[in-house]
Design a protein around this motif. Sequence first.
Motif, mmCIF file in Angstrom:
data_model
loop_
_atom_site.group_PDB
_atom_site.id
_atom_site.type_symbol
_atom_site.label_atom_id
_atom_site.label_comp_id
_atom_site.label_asym_id
_atom_site.label_seq_id
_atom_site.Cartn_x
_atom_site.Cartn_y
_atom_site.Cartn_z
ATOM 1 N N GLY A 3 79.969 66.789 18.681
ATOM 2 C CA GLY A 3 80.892 66.059 19.538
ATOM 3 C C GLY A 3 81.727 65.069 18.768
ATOM 4 O O GLY A 3 81.213 64.230 18.055
ATOM 5 N N ASP A 4 82.999 65.194 18.895
ATOM 6 C CA ASP A 4 83.931 64.409 18.099
ATOM 7 C C ASP A 4 84.967 63.751 18.997
ATOM 8 O O ASP A 4 86.115 63.645 18.643
ATOM 9 C CB ASP A 4 84.619 65.373 17.121
ATOM 10 N N ASP A 5 84.525 63.308 20.186
ATOM 11 C CA ASP A 5 85.487 62.912 21.207
ATOM 12 C C ASP A 5 85.364 61.455 21.648
ATOM 13 O O ASP A 5 85.685 61.112 22.774
ATOM 14 C CB ASP A 5 85.337 63.826 22.417
ATOM 15 N N THR A 6 84.895 60.599 20.767
ATOM 16 C CA THR A 6 84.782 59.186 21.096
ATOM 17 C C THR A 6 85.059 58.351 19.854
ATOM 18 O O THR A 6 85.081 58.871 18.748
ATOM 19 C CB THR A 6 83.390 58.855 21.694
ATOM 20 N N VAL A 7 85.267 57.068 20.050
ATOM 21 C CA VAL A 7 85.635 56.200 18.934
ATOM 22 C C VAL A 7 84.399 55.567 18.295
ATOM 23 O O VAL A 7 83.343 55.451 18.915
ATOM 24 C CB VAL A 7 86.602 55.081 19.391
ATOM 25 N N PHE A 8 84.559 55.156 17.053
ATOM 26 C CA PHE A 8 83.525 54.386 16.380
ATOM 27 C C PHE A 8 83.690 52.925 16.784
ATOM 28 O O PHE A 8 84.809 52.439 16.954
ATOM 29 C CB PHE A 8 83.645 54.530 14.861
ATOM 30 N N ILE A 9 82.554 52.223 16.933
ATOM 31 C CA ILE A 9 82.613 50.842 17.395
ATOM 32 C C ILE A 9 82.058 49.839 16.387
ATOM 33 O O ILE A 9 82.216 48.636 16.578
ATOM 34 C CB ILE A 9 81.904 50.672 18.745
ATOM 35 N N SER A 10 81.390 50.311 15.340
ATOM 36 C CA SER A 10 80.899 49.382 14.319
ATOM 37 C C SER A 10 80.642 50.114 13.011
ATOM 38 O O SER A 10 80.428 51.334 12.997
ATOM 39 C CB SER A 10 79.630 48.659 14.780
ATOM 40 N N MET A 56 74.251 51.604 1.597
ATOM 41 C CA MET A 56 74.590 52.798 2.378
ATOM 42 C C MET A 56 75.546 52.379 3.498
ATOM 43 O O MET A 56 75.393 51.313 4.079
ATOM 44 C CB MET A 56 73.342 53.431 2.998
ATOM 45 N N LEU A 57 76.538 53.246 3.805
ATOM 46 C CA LEU A 57 77.502 52.974 4.865
ATOM 47 C C LEU A 57 77.080 53.704 6.127
ATOM 48 O O LEU A 57 76.849 54.920 6.102
ATOM 49 C CB LEU A 57 78.906 53.426 4.444
ATOM 50 N N TYR A 58 76.980 52.956 7.224
ATOM 51 C CA TYR A 58 76.641 53.519 8.531
ATOM 52 C C TYR A 58 77.769 53.215 9.508
ATOM 53 O O TYR A 58 78.418 52.173 9.424
ATOM 54 C CB TYR A 58 75.342 52.914 9.067
ATOM 55 N N ALA A 59 77.970 54.142 10.442
ATOM 56 C CA ALA A 59 78.961 53.967 11.494
ATOM 57 C C ALA A 59 78.304 54.314 12.825
ATOM 58 O O ALA A 59 77.562 55.293 12.919
ATOM 59 C CB ALA A 59 80.153 54.881 11.251
ATOM 60 N N ASN A 60 78.576 53.498 13.839
ATOM 61 C CA ASN A 60 78.061 53.755 15.188
ATOM 62 C C ASN A 60 79.224 54.093 16.096
ATOM 63 O O ASN A 60 80.288 53.469 16.001
ATOM 64 C CB ASN A 60 77.357 52.519 15.746
ATOM 65 N N ASP A 61 79.007 55.075 16.973
ATOM 66 C CA ASP A 61 80.075 55.403 17.912
ATOM 67 C C ASP A 61 79.730 54.914 19.316
ATOM 68 O O ASP A 61 78.652 54.388 19.563
ATOM 69 C CB ASP A 61 80.452 56.887 17.869
ATOM 70 N N PHE A 62 80.677 55.076 20.210
ATOM 71 C CA PHE A 62 80.583 54.585 21.576
ATOM 72 C C PHE A 62 79.428 55.221 22.352
ATOM 73 O O PHE A 62 78.932 54.650 23.317
ATOM 74 C CB PHE A 62 81.914 54.833 22.292
ATOM 75 N N LEU A 63 78.970 56.397 21.919
ATOM 76 C CA LEU A 63 77.888 57.099 22.615
ATOM 77 C C LEU A 63 76.507 56.683 22.119
ATOM 78 O O LEU A 63 75.504 57.257 22.526
ATOM 79 C CB LEU A 63 78.063 58.616 22.468
#
Length: 114
Positions: free
Chosen positions: A73-80, A87-94
């Motif tokens: 699923g690639d249909d939401t934005v990253f929020i943090s 290490m680089l981590y990214a969290n999305d809206f889901l």
Amino acid sequence: MNEIKIDNNSLFIGNNQITFEDKIMEVKIDGDKIFVLLHITPRKKLDYDDCHNIYCYNNHGEKIWQIGQRPNGDDTVFISIDLVDSMLYANDFLGRRFLVNKESGKIEKMYITK
């Protein structure tokens, strides 16, 4: 390292100015890499750039990458974004957390957070 400043939707790296359509939400620096997370305002329809709102620049203001596609699923934005133990981590809206390759922007692993 060049001096880094943020002004709403502009990132200044030394004498270079990079302007985005959306406001800069967060910037993380790791060595000679500058990771930028954009705040995507609510829209009726999200496009590719909206859902891939993390960028990496070098300390000369040159874009290295825009974050790659998610495995599910690639249909939401990253929020943090976070740097933890280099290490680089990214969290999305889901609520999903992703380990991001700092050199390429490719997502290497996905975690489901609760």
